[in-house]
Design an enzyme around this catalytic site. Sequence first.
Site, short mmCIF file in Angstrom:
data_model
loop_
_atom_site.label_atom_id
_atom_site.label_comp_id
_atom_site.label_asym_id
_atom_site.label_seq_id
_atom_site.Cartn_x
_atom_site.Cartn_y
_atom_site.Cartn_z
N ARG A 111 20.56 -13.66 6.20
CA ARG A 111 19.85 -13.46 7.48
C ARG A 111 18.66 -12.51 7.31
NH1 ARG A 111 24.08 -9.99 7.43
NH2 ARG A 111 23.89 -7.93 8.40
N HIS A 112 18.76 -11.62 6.34
CA HIS A 112 17.65 -10.67 6.13
C HIS A 112 16.42 -11.37 5.55
CE1 HIS A 112 20.41 -7.56 7.18
NE2 HIS A 112 21.23 -7.90 6.20
N HIS B 205 18.16 -4.80 3.17
CA HIS B 205 17.76 -5.50 4.40
C HIS B 205 16.28 -5.84 4.45
CE1 HIS B 205 21.44 -4.03 6.95
NE2 HIS B 205 21.79 -4.56 5.78
N ASP C 130 -0.53 11.68 -3.50
CA ASP C 130 -1.65 12.59 -3.26
C ASP C 130 -1.24 13.96 -3.82
OD1 ASP C 130 0.00 13.81 -1.37
OD2 ASP C 130 -1.40 13.55 0.31
N HIS C 131 -2.04 14.97 -3.54
CA HIS C 131 -1.77 16.31 -4.07
C HIS C 131 -0.40 16.83 -3.62
CE1 HIS C 131 -3.87 16.52 -0.25
NE2 HIS C 131 -3.32 17.70 -0.04
N CYS D 107 3.53 11.35 -0.64
CA CYS D 107 2.58 12.34 -0.11
C CYS D 107 3.41 13.47 0.51
CB CYS D 107 1.58 11.72 0.87
SG CYS D 107 2.26 11.13 2.44
N GLY D 108 2.79 14.31 1.31
CA GLY D 108 3.53 15.45 1.84
C GLY D 108 4.71 15.02 2.70
N THR D 109 4.43 14.13 3.64
CA THR D 109 5.48 13.64 4.53
C THR D 109 6.00 12.26 4.12
OG1 THR D 109 3.82 12.57 5.91
CG2 THR D 109 4.47 14.82 6.53
N GLY D 110 5.23 11.55 3.34
CA GLY D 110 5.53 10.15 3.04
C GLY D 110 4.98 9.21 4.10
N ILE D 111 4.54 9.78 5.21
CA ILE D 111 4.08 8.93 6.32
C ILE D 111 2.71 8.33 6.03
CG2 ILE D 111 3.46 8.90 8.76
CD1 ILE D 111 5.50 11.17 9.21
N GLY D 112 1.75 9.20 5.70
CA GLY D 112 0.38 8.71 5.50
C GLY D 112 0.29 7.66 4.41
C1 RB5 Z 1 -1.95 16.33 2.95
O1 RB5 Z 1 -2.12 17.64 3.36
C2 RB5 Z 1 -0.97 15.61 3.86
O2 RB5 Z 1 -1.58 15.33 5.07
C3 RB5 Z 1 -0.46 14.35 3.20
O3 RB5 Z 1 0.17 14.67 2.00
C4 RB5 Z 1 0.55 13.55 4.00
O4 RB5 Z 1 1.59 14.34 4.46
C5 RB5 Z 1 0.00 12.67 5.03
O5 RB5 Z 1 0.70 11.91 5.69
#
Ligand code: RB5
Length: 141
Positions: A132-133, A98, A10-11, A65-70
């Site tokens: 095992r993995h 693994h 993303d951005h 993305c910003g956090t990699g989480i989304g």
């Molecule tokens: C965008 O502002 C931000 O929410 C996205 O990059 C990401 O961190 C979401 O998990």
Amino acid sequence: MTRRLAIACDHGGYTLKKAIKARFSDIEWLDLGTDSTESVDYPDFGDKLASAIERGEVEQGIAICGTGIGISIAANRNPAVRAGLCTDTEMARLTREHNDANVLALGARITDEATALDIVETFLNTEFEGGRHARRVDKLS
Ligand code: RB5
């Protein structure tokens, strides 16, 4: 043979995506966007990356993305994907050895560029251990 991977962001991940493509220019990148820092929605790009893997266009990809989480949540909704969010090289090594992760997720606002490039290098050069993995990975599908 040239190695081919997909990459999507993303951005928040756009600048790091450019740095990864420049550092690993020997790889043929299937770049699924986004192509600027203009605000977009990470689920769209996680889904594009997952679909490319599901269709067999590539075996592996990188999602940023910003956090990699989304974007990792988005990509992991596709059963063809095992995305591992990594913040250091140890995680990158272990998610290949693994989890047989086929997508590396990175958070560009969390991980500095030099570390992220090291993480990519580790991800690219580490094999799945199997054994095992493999039993555990099989249980994911
Ligand atoms: C965008 O502002 C931000 O929410 C996205 O990059 C990401 O961190 C979401 O998990």
